[in-house]
Enzyme design. Structure first.
Site, short mmCIF file in Angstrom:
data_model
loop_
_atom_site.label_atom_id
_atom_site.label_comp_id
_atom_site.label_asym_id
_atom_site.label_seq_id
_atom_site.Cartn_x
_atom_site.Cartn_y
_atom_site.Cartn_z
N PRO A 93 1.21 -0.99 -0.09
CA PRO A 93 0.02 -0.23 -0.26
C PRO A 93 0.82 1.50 0.27
CG PRO A 93 -0.55 -1.31 1.69
CD PRO A 93 0.84 -2.14 1.85
N GLY B 228 0.95 5.49 0.19
CA GLY B 228 -0.26 6.02 0.91
C GLY B 228 0.18 7.65 -0.23
N SER C 64 0.99 13.18 4.06
CA SER C 64 0.70 12.35 4.12
C SER C 64 -0.34 11.42 4.45
CB SER C 64 1.31 11.60 5.77
OG SER C 64 0.92 13.15 5.84
N TYR D 215 12.86 14.10 19.55
CA TYR D 215 13.07 13.67 18.21
C TYR D 215 14.77 13.88 17.98
CZ TYR D 215 9.98 13.50 13.90
OH TYR D 215 8.80 12.93 13.68
#
Length: 612
Positions: free
Chosen positions: A171, A173, A245, A513
């Site tokens: 898949p 996207g 996204s 992060y």
């Protein structure tokens, strides 16, 4: 369908048509070997760094002269030597034959392409090794066919044919994955079909009374938000990749957004998911806020990264648009003080929509991107330096900055802001104003473009993240930075950057992060070196009490740490689920589980999977 559902007017195809931010021919609008829009990029010309295009506030004719000084000093970059990377190839690997599968697509009138260019565009995500391979002409395995389903029914037909004719389905996207989840396994000999969901981007219905709406999974974040905003609502889900996204990708990776404090992460927003598996369609029978009916199958789908099936439709929560949106910023004497402040804010459950803390290294990097004549330049900057260093007694080489976003009604936002400022004061922090907060928040959407510029000047860079308990947050950040410094010394890397930020906060901990990059001039295999160093950093994260990932997922890059993260029993449970829903191992091969050599028969593959 509930009787009080206020449904949007349906078009003949069963939903409200939406003009997608991502066209079918993505390369017309987006970079094929980098991040984002083709007309948006950092360019260095005539001694000045500029950002092109008009899509972002930083764009246009604005020059960024401080950046040149920064990269020359910290990364020893030679700005006279530029490498643009290889052009879009003219020749591509021949597709592995899948005659019966193609015949089935034609029979069901499903759009597909075997163009080399279309296949190449969908052979990768945004992981460093993907982009570097494209820029240096080192890509190896690409899909053999790209399929463009227009509906849930067509996805069922594709999956049935793939299962029958032993075709791998990946898949695809928005193509923003940084885990290697969408990368084609090099040792896969079966035909690979990239299932591009971009044409499944409709709003199917909206229930204004119950504040939920149903969308096809291929809708891009910015498109989804634009459509619900027209109707007076918001989802509040705003990941850094929000522009590109997709909703299905959010579900598949257990995504998190910058405003999750108010609106929740994707698992908090999802009410119902429809997923096509090799065994049929998996979905709940009702649309209710909560159900006690055994294990929640939504949570089997969430985070499955395409390995169990294809997400086709999602019912998601909405909220009315906030009356007020206000930005803010705080300055702390050091990173540890900022962490302690965020921890106390979380303890009192006072987190605003977004609260993010950057360390001193990122603060200095952000200053290199400031615009001359802006709020922090010339006289304003001098006054601020004087206030920070002389009045507050802080060091510019140690301070940390937090950016804030408040949403709600005016009265509540004002009170909320006052409470947080009071807590910040207890930890040595003070307000740096709303302008700096807004600039810091918006910069998030531009920062991803920096890596493309870095690659043009012999710098490889990437980000990685984790979640960690509050009591270990500050130590983890320090430990990981020190480990990277040690590893750089081992590899004789002299010019590098390592920084971190706390991006999401919870009652029990935070998401951190890390950003790491180095000048690879003179190194023959910089991506391998980078991945080696990041692996050591990941080990340090785990030993310091952090997780394998907060929201990027596992994919192929972090698969080695998956068993240790979920226990042997957890691995067995996942494998049993995989075999039940995907007995022929056609979905997203190589994510979580080792890649099965496709030269084996289907029965041999089943036997091998059962023994894994």
């Amino acid at each position: 369908m509930a009787g009080n559902r206020d449904t949007v007017k349906l078009d003949p195809n069963g939903g409200k048509e939406i003009v997608s931010a991502i066209p079918k021919k993505r390369q017309d609008l987006l970079k094929w070997n980098g991040w984002g829009y083709k007309d948006s990029r950092f360019e260095y010309e005539n001694g000045t760094l500029m950002f092109t295009g008009s899509r972002y506030p930083i764009g246009g004719s604005i020059s960024l002269p401080y950046f040149k000084q920064y990269v020359e000093r910290h990364l020893n970059v030679d700005l006279t030597k530029k490498c643009l990377g290889d052009p879009l190839p003219q020749h591509y690997p021949e597709p592995v034959p899948c005659t019966d599968f193609i015949a089935s697509l034609r029979q069901h009138k499903i759009d597909f392409s075997q163009s080399g260019e279309d296949r190449l565009i969908r052979c990768h995500g945004q992981a460093l090794h993907d982009i570097y391979a494209l820029r240096t002409g080192q890509f190896r395995r690409i899909p053999d066919v790209v399929v463009f389903p227009a509906s849930h029914d067509q996805v069922e037909q594709i999956v049935n044919a793939a299962n029958e004719f032993n075709v791998v389905v990946i898949p695809y996207g928005g193509g923003t994955s940084v885990s290697g989840a969408s990368t084609c396994p090099e040792n896969e000999h079966r035909p690979i079909a990239a299932l591009d969901t971009s044409q499944m981007n409709k709003m199917l219905w909206i229930d204004r009374e119950n504040l939920v709406a149903c969308f096809e999974a291929g809708i891009v974040g910015q498109d989804l938000e634009r459509e619900v905003r027209k109707l007076g609502f918001t989802t509040g889900h705003e990941p850094d990749s929000y522009e590109f996204s997709t909703l299905g990708g959010w579900v598949a990776t257990r995504a998190s957004g910058m405003k999750k404090n108010t609106y929740g992460n994707i698992e908090d927003l999802v009410v119902k998911v429809k997923m096509v598996t090799a065994k049929g369609v998996l979905e709940k029978s009702v649309i209710v806020p909560r159900i006690s009916c055994g294990p929640d199958f939504n949570h089997i789908i969430l985070g499955s990264e395409g390995t169990l099936g294809v997400v086709t439709e999602v019912v998601i929560k909405l909220r009315p648009l906030p009356e007020v949106k206000k930005y803010g910023s705080l300055v702390f004497p050091d990173f540890g003080s900022g962490v302690r402040c965020l921890r106390e804010v979380a303890r009192h459950r006072l987190q605003p929509a977004s609260i993010r803390l950057i360390d001193n290294e990122q603060f200095l990097f952000g200053q290199a991107l400031k615009i001359p004549g802006g709020a922090l330049s010339n006289l304003g900057s001098a006054l601020q330096r004087f206030y920070i260093t002389t009045v507050k007694g802080m060091s510019l080489e140690k301070i940390a900055i937090a950016t804030l976003v408040f949403e709600g009604n005016e009265k509540d936002v004002k009170l909320h802001e006052q409470k947080i400022m009071a807590i910040a004061g207890k930890h040595g922090g003070f307000s740096a104003g709303s302008t700096n907060g807004e600039k810091g928040y918006i910069l998030t959407f531009v920062i991803a473009y920096i890596r493309d510029l870095a690659l043009e000047y012999s710098v490889v860079a990437e980000s990685f993240e984790t979640s960690v308990p509050w009591v270990r947050c500050d130590a983890l950040c320090s430990n990981v930075k020190n480990r990277i410094r040690q590893e750089c010394a081992k590899h004789s890397i002299q010019h590098y950057l390592i920084s971190c930020r706390v991006t999401q906060s919870y009652d029990a901990g935070a998401c951190v992060y890390f950003y790491f990059g180095f000048n690879h001039t003179g190194f023959s295999d910089p991506v391998h070196i980078y991945e080696t160093i990041e692996s050591h950093a990941r080990e340090e994260i785990l030993s310091s009490g952090g997780s394998i990932s907060h929201h990027h997922g596992v994919g192929k890059i972090r698969a080695r740490w998956y068993p240790g993260s979920v226990s042997d029993v957890g691995v067995s449970l996942y494998r049993a689920t995989k075999q039940e829903l995907d007995p022929n191992n056609i979905f997203a091969v190589g994510n979580f589980l080792p890649t099965v050599e496709s030269s084996r028969t289907v029965d041999e593959e089943k036997l091998l999977i059962s023994k894994l």
